[in-house]
Design a protein around this motif. Structure first.
Motif, PDB file in Angstrom:
ATOM      1  N   GLN A   1      12.213  76.079   9.244  1.00  0.00           N
ATOM      2  CA  GLN A   1      12.101  76.036  10.699  1.00  0.00           C
ATOM      3  C   GLN A   1      12.941  77.169  11.253  1.00  0.00           C
ATOM      4  OE1 GLN A   1      13.596  72.521  12.783  1.00  0.00           O
ATOM      5  NE2 GLN A   1      11.767  72.514  14.058  1.00  0.00           N
ATOM      6  N   LEU A   2      12.307  78.122  11.928  1.00  0.00           N
ATOM      7  CA  LEU A   2      12.981  79.326  12.375  1.00  0.00           C
ATOM      8  C   LEU A   2      12.785  79.520  13.880  1.00  0.00           C
ATOM      9  CD1 LEU A   2      11.934  81.764   9.495  1.00  0.00           C
ATOM     10  CD2 LEU A   2      14.045  80.453   9.691  1.00  0.00           C
ATOM     11  N   LYS A   3      13.805  80.123  14.483  1.00  0.00           N
ATOM     12  CA  LYS A   3      13.746  80.392  15.911  1.00  0.00           C
ATOM     13  C   LYS A   3      13.245  81.817  16.150  1.00  0.00           C
ATOM     14  CE  LYS A   3      16.527  80.155  20.136  1.00  0.00           C
ATOM     15  NZ  LYS A   3      17.860  79.843  20.710  1.00  0.00           N
ATOM     16  N   VAL A   4      12.351  81.953  17.093  1.00  0.00           N
ATOM     17  CA  VAL A   4      11.811  83.270  17.432  1.00  0.00           C
ATOM     18  C   VAL A   4      12.833  84.009  18.284  1.00  0.00           C
ATOM     19  CG1 VAL A   4       9.907  84.527  18.486  1.00  0.00           C
ATOM     20  CG2 VAL A   4       9.496  82.304  17.392  1.00  0.00           C
TER      21      VAL A   4
ATOM     22  N   GLN B   1      13.678  89.795   6.284  1.00  0.00           N
ATOM     23  CA  GLN B   1      12.495  90.521   6.719  1.00  0.00           C
ATOM     24  C   GLN B   1      12.068  89.941   8.068  1.00  0.00           C
ATOM     25  OE1 GLN B   1      12.050  92.990   4.934  1.00  0.00           O
ATOM     26  NE2 GLN B   1      12.258  92.537   2.756  1.00  0.00           N
ATOM     27  N   TYR B   2      11.291  90.706   8.849  1.00  0.00           N
ATOM     28  CA  TYR B   2      10.978  90.311  10.221  1.00  0.00           C
ATOM     29  C   TYR B   2       9.466  90.266  10.433  1.00  0.00           C
ATOM     30  CZ  TYR B   2      15.893  91.443  10.708  1.00  0.00           C
ATOM     31  OH  TYR B   2      17.253  91.483  10.534  1.00  0.00           O
ATOM     32  N   TYR B   3       9.012  89.163  11.060  1.00  0.00           N
ATOM     33  CA  TYR B   3       7.585  88.943  11.275  1.00  0.00           C
ATOM     34  C   TYR B   3       7.353  88.606  12.751  1.00  0.00           C
ATOM     35  CZ  TYR B   3       7.888  88.462   6.214  1.00  0.00           C
ATOM     36  OH  TYR B   3       8.155  88.678   4.877  1.00  0.00           O
ATOM     37  N   SER B   4       6.375  89.253  13.358  1.00  0.00           N
ATOM     38  CA  SER B   4       6.134  89.075  14.787  1.00  0.00           C
ATOM     39  C   SER B   4       5.291  87.831  15.052  1.00  0.00           C
ATOM     40  CB  SER B   4       5.428  90.302  15.360  1.00  0.00           C
ATOM     41  OG  SER B   4       4.096  90.393  14.856  1.00  0.00           O
ATOM     42  N   VAL B   5       5.458  87.285  16.255  1.00  0.00           N
ATOM     43  CA  VAL B   5       4.614  86.212  16.785  1.00  0.00           C
ATOM     44  C   VAL B   5       4.275  86.589  18.223  1.00  0.00           C
ATOM     45  CG1 VAL B   5       5.701  84.463  15.325  1.00  0.00           C
ATOM     46  CG2 VAL B   5       6.582  84.860  17.612  1.00  0.00           C
ATOM     47  N   PRO B   6       3.297  85.957  18.837  1.00  0.00           N
ATOM     48  CA  PRO B   6       3.027  86.251  20.256  1.00  0.00           C
ATOM     49  C   PRO B   6       4.296  86.080  21.094  1.00  0.00           C
ATOM     50  CG  PRO B   6       1.227  84.983  19.329  1.00  0.00           C
ATOM     51  CD  PRO B   6       2.288  85.043  18.267  1.00  0.00           C
ATOM     52  N   TYR B   7       4.550  87.013  22.000  1.00  0.00           N
ATOM     53  CA  TYR B   7       5.822  87.071  22.722  1.00  0.00           C
ATOM     54  C   TYR B   7       6.099  85.819  23.534  1.00  0.00           C
ATOM     55  CZ  TYR B   7       3.142  88.097  26.977  1.00  0.00           C
ATOM     56  OH  TYR B   7       2.288  88.031  28.036  1.00  0.00           O
ATOM     57  N   THR B   8       5.069  85.042  23.855  1.00  0.00           N
ATOM     58  CA  THR B   8       5.273  83.824  24.642  1.00  0.00           C
ATOM     59  C   THR B   8       6.060  82.766  23.879  1.00  0.00           C
ATOM     60  OG1 THR B   8       3.083  83.093  23.924  1.00  0.00           O
ATOM     61  CG2 THR B   8       3.236  84.161  26.075  1.00  0.00           C
ATOM     62  N   PHE B   9       6.205  82.935  22.569  1.00  0.00           N
ATOM     63  CA  PHE B   9       6.958  81.979  21.762  1.00  0.00           C
ATOM     64  C   PHE B   9       8.435  82.376  21.626  1.00  0.00           C
ATOM     65  CE2 PHE B   9       2.619  81.201  20.310  1.00  0.00           C
ATOM     66  CZ  PHE B   9       2.577  79.817  20.285  1.00  0.00           C
ATOM     67  N   ALA B  10       8.858  83.449  22.284  1.00  0.00           N
ATOM     68  CA  ALA B  10      10.260  83.881  22.174  1.00  0.00           C
ATOM     69  C   ALA B  10      11.199  82.752  22.570  1.00  0.00           C
ATOM     70  CB  ALA B  10      10.506  85.097  23.058  1.00  0.00           C
ATOM     71  N   GLY B  11      12.194  82.513  21.708  1.00  0.00           N
ATOM     72  CA  GLY B  11      13.183  81.474  21.966  1.00  0.00           C
ATOM     73  C   GLY B  11      12.802  80.103  21.442  1.00  0.00           C
TER      74      GLY B  11
ATOM     75  N   LEU C   1       3.035  80.929  10.304  1.00  0.00           N
ATOM     76  CA  LEU C   1       3.871  80.300  11.328  1.00  0.00           C
ATOM     77  C   LEU C   1       3.043  79.280  12.101  1.00  0.00           C
ATOM     78  CD1 LEU C   1       4.703  83.671  11.337  1.00  0.00           C
ATOM     79  CD2 LEU C   1       6.657  82.560  12.396  1.00  0.00           C
ATOM     80  N   PHE C   2       3.654  78.099  12.325  1.00  0.00           N
ATOM     81  CA  PHE C   2       2.973  76.992  12.982  1.00  0.00           C
ATOM     82  C   PHE C   2       3.742  76.564  14.220  1.00  0.00           C
ATOM     83  CE2 PHE C   2       1.730  76.820   8.587  1.00  0.00           C
ATOM     84  CZ  PHE C   2       0.429  76.342   8.563  1.00  0.00           C
ATOM     85  N   ASP C   3       3.007  76.231  15.266  1.00  0.00           N
ATOM     86  CA  ASP C   3       3.552  75.541  16.419  1.00  0.00           C
ATOM     87  C   ASP C   3       3.036  74.110  16.327  1.00  0.00           C
ATOM     88  OD1 ASP C   3       4.650  74.771  18.826  1.00  0.00           O
ATOM     89  OD2 ASP C   3       3.039  75.648  20.025  1.00  0.00           O
ATOM     90  N   GLY C   4       3.872  73.214  15.798  1.00  0.00           N
ATOM     91  CA  GLY C   4       3.374  71.886  15.446  1.00  0.00           C
ATOM     92  C   GLY C   4       2.444  72.009  14.249  1.00  0.00           C
ATOM     93  N   ASP C   5       1.192  71.555  14.415  1.00  0.00           N
ATOM     94  CA  ASP C   5       0.189  71.688  13.355  1.00  0.00           C
ATOM     95  C   ASP C   5      -0.745  72.865  13.597  1.00  0.00           C
ATOM     96  OD1 ASP C   5       1.175  69.441  12.053  1.00  0.00           O
ATOM     97  OD2 ASP C   5      -0.075  68.070  13.237  1.00  0.00           O
ATOM     98  N   GLN C   6      -0.540  73.591  14.698  1.00  0.00           N
ATOM     99  CA  GLN C   6      -1.419  74.705  15.054  1.00  0.00           C
ATOM    100  C   GLN C   6      -0.905  76.000  14.452  1.00  0.00           C
ATOM    101  OE1 GLN C   6      -4.262  74.348  16.850  1.00  0.00           O
ATOM    102  NE2 GLN C   6      -4.751  76.516  16.572  1.00  0.00           N
ATOM    103  N   VAL C   7      -1.767  76.718  13.746  1.00  0.00           N
ATOM    104  CA  VAL C   7      -1.379  78.000  13.176  1.00  0.00           C
ATOM    105  C   VAL C   7      -1.236  79.028  14.291  1.00  0.00           C
ATOM    106  CG1 VAL C   7      -2.055  79.883  11.644  1.00  0.00           C
ATOM    107  CG2 VAL C   7      -2.500  77.522  10.974  1.00  0.00           C
ATOM    108  N   VAL C   8      -0.055  79.663  14.362  1.00  0.00           N
ATOM    109  CA  VAL C   8       0.196  80.692  15.372  1.00  0.00           C
ATOM    110  C   VAL C   8      -0.254  82.048  14.862  1.00  0.00           C
ATOM    111  CG1 VAL C   8       1.985  81.893  16.684  1.00  0.00           C
ATOM    112  CG2 VAL C   8       2.110  79.406  16.380  1.00  0.00           C
TER     113      VAL C   8
END
Length: 279
Positions: free
Chosen positions: A77-80, A91-101, A115-122
């Motif tokens: 479990q990692l914080k954006v 190493q660093y992996y990007s996610v959509p910027y709306t997930f920052a924090g 990377l998952f937000d709950g059960d949804q693949v981000v």
């Protein structure tokens, strides 16, 4: 299961225990013969062989083997971060910027990072190996205007903070951001410079940045850390050794008495028999 182990122990290991083989291939051939006998020749209490039971009861239920071999999976479990990247094994992996924090679940295999937000693949990235500090960044994850996102790192966010340290620091921070193909890849370096190095001494960070500008050198956290350490060492260097004051008496002036005697008072003062004085 225990019964099958006992059968193998008696009819394979025990049967072949006294024999000698000179090659592994010959030993394997002998083992194959014994296993084939157990499966196809020895009949059970119901009159069937083990192979016949397998073909009638188990074989129809087997599915096709997958094309890819089994892969071990690790979950974290990692914080954006504010630069819309997660840090995983340096190493660093990007996610959509709306997930920052936000906290995301991360599934790691030897080949991929999902990377998952709950059960949804981000999103999903090929996993990076080797040199630490590599970035895997998808351009579509970056915002069009960083300043419009509250609390998100941006070029202006860093240059505004650097300006409070001094013009040299602001210029070095700008150079670091310009040096990256994707600007966000320089955010973490800028944050470490301003938050870690600058927290110790604003003046020394500004001085170190000026040294780099004078040398026309590329700035980074590690380079500035070394320059600041050298500045600190110069300040703590021991002062030049100053010779102690001489204790030798200067030579007497020309014509002065020099018979080795030291006279504090006149000879008359020490004469015996002076009136009113004892010995």
């Amino acid at each position: 299961m225990e019964s099958a182990v006992d059968v193998v122990n008696k009819r394979v290991i025990g049967y072949l225990a006294e024999e000698v083989w000179t090659t592994v291939e010959a030993l394997n051939a002998a083992i194959d013969d014994r296993v084939a006998e157990i499966n196809t020749q020895i009949r059970r209490a119901d009159g069937t062989t083990r192979w016949e039971r397998f073909e009638s009861d188990e074989a129809p239920l087997l599915a096709v083997l997958p094309d890819d071999g089994f892969a071990t999976v690790e979950w974290k479990q990692l914080k954006v971060g504010r630069n819309y990247h997660v840090s995983c094994d340096s190493q660093y992996y990007s996610v959509p910027y709306t997930f920052a924090g936000q906290l995301l679940r991360v599934r790691l295999t030897a080949q991929s990072v999902t990377l998952f937000d709950g059960d949804q693949v981000v999103c999903e990235h090929p996993r990076r190996h080797g040199r630490k500090g590599q970035y895997s960044t998808v351009l579509a994850h970056a915002p069009k205007e960083h300043q419009g996102i509250d609390g998100l790192w941006s070029r202006q966010w860093f240059t505004d903070r650097a300006r409070g340290f001094g013009p040299a620091t602001e210029q070095v921070i700008a150079q670091i951001l310009d040096r990256h193909v994707i600007e966000a890849q320089g955010y973490l370096d800028c944050q470490n410079i301003l938050e870690t190095l600058g927290k110790r001494s604003r003046q020394r960070l500004e001085a170190a940045c000026q040294v780099l500008l004078n040398q026309n050198s590329a700035g980074s956290y590690s380079v500035l850390k070394r320059v600041m350490a050298s500045i600190d060492s110069d300040h703590k260097a021991p002062r030049p050794v100053v010779p102690a004051a001489a204790t030798r008496k200067p030579p007497p002036p020309a014509g002065a008495r020099d018979d080795g005697a030291i006279q504090v008072r006149s000879a008359d003062h020490y004469a015996r028999g002076r009136s009113g004085e004892g010995v």
